[in-house]
Scaffold this motif. Structure first.
Motif, short mmCIF file in Angstrom:
data_model
loop_
_atom_site.label_atom_id
_atom_site.label_comp_id
_atom_site.label_asym_id
_atom_site.label_seq_id
_atom_site.Cartn_x
_atom_site.Cartn_y
_atom_site.Cartn_z
N SER A 1 0.85 -1.18 0.00
CA SER A 1 0.00 0.00 0.00
C SER A 1 0.89 1.24 0.00
N GLY A 2 0.34 2.31 -0.53
CA GLY A 2 1.13 3.55 -0.54
C GLY A 2 0.57 4.53 -1.54
N TYR A 3 1.29 5.64 -1.69
CA TYR A 3 0.85 6.66 -2.63
C TYR A 3 2.04 7.50 -3.07
N LEU A 4 1.86 8.12 -4.22
CA LEU A 4 2.78 9.11 -4.75
C LEU A 4 1.90 10.24 -5.26
N LYS A 5 1.93 11.38 -4.57
CA LYS A 5 0.99 12.44 -4.90
C LYS A 5 1.62 13.81 -4.72
N ASN A 6 0.87 14.81 -5.16
CA ASN A 6 1.29 16.22 -5.05
C ASN A 6 2.68 16.45 -5.65
N ILE A 7 2.89 15.94 -6.87
CA ILE A 7 4.16 16.19 -7.57
C ILE A 7 4.15 17.63 -8.08
N MET A 8 5.12 18.41 -7.63
CA MET A 8 5.15 19.82 -7.97
C MET A 8 6.53 20.21 -8.52
N ILE A 9 6.54 21.21 -9.40
CA ILE A 9 7.78 21.73 -10.01
C ILE A 9 7.64 23.26 -10.09
N ASN A 10 8.76 23.93 -10.43
CA ASN A 10 8.73 25.40 -10.51
C ASN A 10 9.15 25.90 -11.90
N PRO A 11 8.41 25.59 -12.95
CA PRO A 11 8.79 26.04 -14.30
C PRO A 11 8.61 27.55 -14.46
N ASN A 12 9.56 28.16 -15.12
CA ASN A 12 9.46 29.59 -15.46
C ASN A 12 9.26 29.68 -16.97
N TYR A 13 8.01 29.53 -17.39
CA TYR A 13 7.70 29.43 -18.81
C TYR A 13 6.29 29.98 -19.06
N PRO A 14 6.17 31.31 -19.08
CA PRO A 14 4.84 31.92 -19.25
C PRO A 14 4.17 31.57 -20.56
N ALA A 15 4.93 31.04 -21.53
CA ALA A 15 4.33 30.67 -22.82
C ALA A 15 3.22 29.64 -22.65
N PHE A 16 3.27 28.85 -21.58
CA PHE A 16 2.24 27.85 -21.32
C PHE A 16 1.15 28.37 -20.39
N GLY A 17 1.27 29.61 -19.96
CA GLY A 17 0.25 30.16 -19.08
C GLY A 17 0.86 31.20 -18.15
N ALA A 18 0.06 32.17 -17.77
CA ALA A 18 0.56 33.27 -16.95
C ALA A 18 0.99 32.81 -15.56
N GLY A 19 0.50 31.63 -15.12
CA GLY A 19 0.82 31.18 -13.77
C GLY A 19 2.15 30.47 -13.65
N PHE A 20 2.85 30.25 -14.77
CA PHE A 20 4.08 29.47 -14.72
C PHE A 20 5.28 30.41 -14.81
N THR A 21 5.54 31.09 -13.69
CA THR A 21 6.59 32.10 -13.66
C THR A 21 7.63 31.81 -12.58
N GLY A 22 7.86 30.52 -12.27
CA GLY A 22 8.89 30.16 -11.32
C GLY A 22 8.40 29.73 -9.96
N GLY A 23 7.10 29.78 -9.72
CA GLY A 23 6.55 29.30 -8.45
C GLY A 23 6.24 27.81 -8.54
N MET A 24 6.06 27.17 -7.40
CA MET A 24 5.75 25.74 -7.37
C MET A 24 4.31 25.51 -7.80
N VAL A 25 4.14 24.65 -8.78
CA VAL A 25 2.81 24.31 -9.30
C VAL A 25 2.74 22.80 -9.47
N LEU A 26 1.54 22.27 -9.54
CA LEU A 26 1.38 20.85 -9.81
C LEU A 26 1.93 20.53 -11.19
N ALA A 27 2.77 19.52 -11.26
CA ALA A 27 3.38 19.14 -12.53
C ALA A 27 2.31 18.77 -13.56
#
Length: 502
Positions: free
Chosen positions: A164-190
């Motif tokens: 039993s177990g889990y792997l969840k809440n995978i997050m990264i900090n992409p700085n790539y506004p081309a994919f959306g205004a929210g991707f500017t270096g903060g931690m977001v769900l991958a």
């Protein structure tokens, strides 16, 4: 630790043929061992955070019981026993294992190599695995004469593995506004980032195809294919320049014919990247595992005991290979891509040959020696017969002694050594085997003529194991090494009951 030539009640397991020397009548024993183990895996995979990273698993088996029953009459001995003969505990890794985290750790460098600045990751990982092989044994022994006895028996093995177990809440900090205004270096769900990337790239593919169709229509309508792209309307030029820029191509100096062909060529590339982003989005979603593998098998057992003198016992026992097919059951469709409901996996136990010698130079002193060989080379532990995981059979040997301080009080001490036969193909963060040395001691006390108390403890030292990984032989990005460590301690308490004549 060294009971292979026992003629006491624990011979139900160790030396069934020796039970004919126990006496006439009925005998019983109830025992329990409490086992604690710490398993540590250290990985120096460079993209782990931090690297090297330590993963600690705590194994606890508070109940590891043994029950033995014997009835001797004439030259015959009838016995039965129950005890775990494999596993018996569960390992909890509160931060998972390297094999669970490495794919996540690869995300930042892979994205950075694709021109998407990413430097961090995080995740919540938990894993628990337990194994229990319970043995239900019955034997019949026969005393041929005062020096020689034999026994035949069988053990029903009930095996259960739980994960039993889990792997969840995978997050990264992409700085790539081309994919959306929210991707500017903060931690977001991958998964959110990859989903947004797939949407953007699919949009670019569709736009590129439409732009190429527009230029082709212009050419068909009479505009020469060699007309400079700059001669087209500024909005069209800006859009095409942006599209080609996203593909890493400069639109400077292009004519409309070349631009149309180039747009048609880059459109599948956008689609392929979008598909990869979609796959990554799926791979980075939360995973839950709740699976059980279970099955049964039969172990035939033969044993013999030879007593050339009253103070010497020599025993040999052979346990045949136990074939066990484990059927997988996945609860709530939570297989995590690892376990498949209804799938059958191999859970065989190897054949085993044991020898033992007990010698009493004086009445109160018992000296013991034991040797066991497990025929691992005949068992496919990994489920893939094309991969050799075993170089030689597993062996165990040791020495022990017991001394009677008084008629009621005995003390004992022992040592046992094991030598594994696995090679690097077997070793992994989920299953590893190394050589060991175990040291134990205890005492026995005769409470009444009918009741005997035993109390003991043991500590096991494991050699460190190491496994180097070469990226040329795997899909990993860099060479790295895993180090495996383990320690085990246990305490045991037992009561033996003599209702017959010993």
């Amino acid at each position: 630790q060294n009971r292979n030539a026992s003629t006491d009640i624990d011979a139900v397991y160790f030396n069934p043929a020796g039970l004919t020397k126990l006496g006439l009548g009925f005998f019983a024993s109830v025992n329990n061992q409490t086992i604690t183990q710490t398993q540590t895996v250290i990985s120096d995979y460079p993209y782990l955070s931090p690297a090297p990273k330590k993963y600690v698993g705590n194994v606890s088996a508070p109940l590891f019981p043994g029950i033995y029953l014997v009835y001797n009459t004439g030259n015959l001995s009838f016995s039965a026993g129950f005890n775990p003969i494999g596993g018996g505990g569960g390992a909890k890794y509160k931060t998972g294992l390297p094999s669970f985290e490495m794919n996540i750790a690869d995300i930042p460098p892979v994205l950075a190599a694709q021109g998407i600045p990413t430097t961090q990751y995080s995740s919540d990982i938990y894993f628990k695995g337990s194994t229990a092989y319970f043995g239900y044994q019955a034997n019949v022994g026969y005393k041929i004469n005062d020096k020689f006895s034999v026994a035949i028996g069988a053990r029903l093995v009930s095996a259960t593995n739980k994960y039993s177990g889990y792997l969840k809440n995978i997050m990264i900090n992409p700085n790539y506004p081309a994919f959306g205004a929210g991707f500017t270096g903060g931690m977001v769900l991958a998964s959110d980032f990859f989903t947004a990337g797939a949407t953007t790239l699919n949009g670019l593919a569709a736009t590129a195809t439409a732009a190429a169709s527009g230029l082709t229509a212009a050419i068909t309508g009479g505009v020469p294919a060699g007309t400079p792209l700059s001669a087209m309307p500024p909005a069209t030029v800006a859009g095409i320049t942006q599209l080609l820029g996203a593909a890493g191509i400069s639109a400077a100096g292009m004519n409309i014919g070349t631009a149309a062909a180039t747009l048609n060529a880059v459109s599948p590339g956008f689609t392929a990247k979008a598909n990869l982003m979609t796959a990554n989005a799926g791979a980075s979603k939360d995973i839950n595992v709740d699976a059980t593998e279970s099955g049964t098998g039969i172990t035939p057992i033969l044993s013999a005991n030879f007593s050339p003198t009253d103070n010497l016992d020599i025993a040999v026992k052979y346990e045949f290979k136990t074939a066990i097919n484990l059927k997988t059951k996945v609860a709530n469709n939570e297989g995590g891509g690892i376990f498949v409901d209804g799938q059958t996996v191999i859970g065989d136990m190897p054949a085993m040959l044991s020898f033992g010698v007990d010698y009493r130079p004086v009445k109160r002193l018992l000296l013991s020696a034991s040797f066991d060989e497990y025929f691992d080379k005949n068992v496919d532990y990994g489920g893939n017969p094309t991969i050799n995981e075993i170089d030689k059979n597993f062996v165990e040997y040791g020495l022990g002694m017991e001394y009677g301080l008084t008629e009621k009080l005995r003390i004992s001490a022992g040592w046992a050594h094991t030598e594994t036969g696995v090679n690097l193909n077997y070793q992994s963060d989920q299953s590893f085997s190394t050589n060991t040395n175990s040291f134990g001691g205890g005492f026995g006390y005769r409470i009444t003529p009918m009741i005997d108390l035993n109390l003991a403890g043991q500590y096991t030292f494991y050699n460190d194991g190491k496994k180097p990984y070469d990226p040329r032989l795997s899909f990993d990005l860099n060479p790295y090494t895993e180090t495996y460590k383990k320690v085990t301690w246990m305490v045991a308490l037992g009561l033996d009951f003599y209702f017959g004549k010993k």
